[in-house]
Scaffold this active site. Structure first.
Site, PDB file in Angstrom:
ATOM      1  N   CYS A   1      46.118  44.126  43.749  1.00  8.94           N
ATOM      2  CA  CYS A   1      45.698  43.230  42.681  1.00  8.94           C
ATOM      3  C   CYS A   1      44.816  42.153  43.296  1.00  8.94           C
ATOM      4  O   CYS A   1      45.283  41.314  44.056  1.00  8.94           O
ATOM      5  CB  CYS A   1      46.913  42.613  41.996  1.00  8.94           C
ATOM      6  SG  CYS A   1      46.482  41.538  40.607  1.00  8.94           S
ATOM      7  N   GLU A  50      40.710  46.760  38.524  1.00 11.53           N
ATOM      8  CA  GLU A  50      40.720  47.615  39.711  1.00 11.53           C
ATOM      9  C   GLU A  50      39.374  48.313  39.801  1.00 11.53           C
ATOM     10  O   GLU A  50      38.793  48.691  38.773  1.00 11.53           O
ATOM     11  CB  GLU A  50      41.850  48.640  39.615  1.00 11.53           C
ATOM     12  CG  GLU A  50      42.221  49.265  40.930  1.00 11.53           C
ATOM     13  CD  GLU A  50      42.737  48.248  41.944  1.00 11.53           C
ATOM     14  OE1 GLU A  50      41.923  47.843  42.809  1.00 11.53           O
ATOM     15  OE2 GLU A  50      43.902  47.854  41.861  1.00 11.53           O
TER      16      GLU A  50
END
Length: 230
Positions: free
Chosen positions: A2, A114
Site C-alpha cells: 500500500c 496499486e
C-alpha cells in the site's frame, strides 16, 4: 502493498461511524491521493487513566504521519521506509515489535491504488475498494517520537506516526501485486484495538487470516485519474 490511498470521508463522519470518544486538535482532511509522510486518520483504543482507570477503553481519532518513526530513531526521515510493515515479521523487527505489543491502530480508507506493470514495461494504476462505498480498515501500528530539536513544552515536539500492515496478496488482488494491506472487519477491529489484548505473533497471524475475507470482497478497476474523486 500500500503506497497511495484514498480517504474521502470527513473526520466528523468517522467520529460518528466508530463511536469516537476523543478527537485530536487537528484532524486529517479528506484526500484522494494520500502519499507517504502525509497526515492520515488513526483510530486507537487507549486504557483510561486517572479517575477513570479500570474503566472501558477510550476510543480516539487522531492524525498521524504516514511512515512509522520508532521512538529510538535519531532522524524522522527513517519513517519514509516504514509506511508498511510485513505482518509475518513485525513482531520481531526492532522498528515495529514494541508497537505490536501495545500500540495497535486502524487506518480507515475509502480505497487504495496499486500499479500493474504491462508486458511493455508501462504501469497502469488500479483503484481497489469495497462494494457499496464501505470503508476499508487497514490494521496499523503507531509510535510517538520525540524530536530533540524542538524545545520542551512545544506541542510539535511529539510526532505521532503509523505504519500499515501488509501480507501476501489473496483472492482477486493477486492479479495486481504480490502484497496487499491487512484489511479487517469491524468485529475483528475491537479485539485488535483492545489495549488488554496481548500483542504478539499469534495476534498478527490471526488478523492476517481474517483479511482473506475482505480480499475476496474487494473490487478494482483501472484509473488514469489518481488523486481526483472516484
Amino acid at each position: 502493498m500500500c503506497g497511495r490511498f484514498v480517504m474521502s470521508r470527513a473526520a466528523s463522519d468517522l467520529v460518528a461511524l466508530f463511536d469516537v470518544d476523543v478527537t485530536g486538535d487537528t484532524l486529517a482532511e479528506p484526500s484522494w491521493n494520500i502519499a507517504p509522510t502525509d497526515p492520515v486518520s488513526l483510530i486507537v483504543d487507549a486504557a483510561p487513566r486517572g479517575d477513570d482507570a479500570g474503566g472501558p477503553p477510550v476510543r480516539r481519532l487522531a492524525t498521524a504521519r504516514w511512515g512509522l518513526i520508532p521512538s529510538w530513531a535519531d532522524d524522522p526521515r527513517v519513517g519514509v521506509k516504514a509506511i508498511n510493515a510485513r505482518v509475518e515479521t513485525a513482531a520481531e523487527k526492532p522498528t515495529f515489535r514494541d508497537a505490536v505489543v501495545s500500540r495497535r491502530a486502524v487506518v480507515p480508507a475509502t480505497g487504495y491504488y496499486e500499479w500493474v506493470t504491462a508486458p511493455d514495461g508501462s504501469k497502469a494504476a488500479h483503484y481497489v475498494h469495497l462494494p457499496d462505498d464501505e470503508l476499508l480498515l487497514f490494521a496499523a501500528l503507531y509510535e510517538w517520537w520525540r524530536d530533540p530539536r524542538v524545545a520542551q513544552g512545544d506541542p510539535s515536539r511529539w510526532v505521532l506516526s503509523t505504519s500499515i500492515l501488509t501480507r501476501e496478496a489473496a483472492g482477486p488482488l493477486r492479479e495486481l501485486h504480490d502484497r496487499m494491506p491487512v484489511m479487517i472487519g469491524a468485529e475483528v477491529m475491537e479485539e485488535w484495538l483492545d489495549p488488554d489484548t496481548e500483542g504478539d505473533h499469534d495476534l498478527l497471524e490471526g488478523i492476517s487470516g481474517e483479511s482473506l475475507g475482505q480480499a475476496e470482497r474487494a473490487v478494482f478497476r483501472p484509473t488514469s485519474q489518481v488523486g481526483v474523486p472516484q
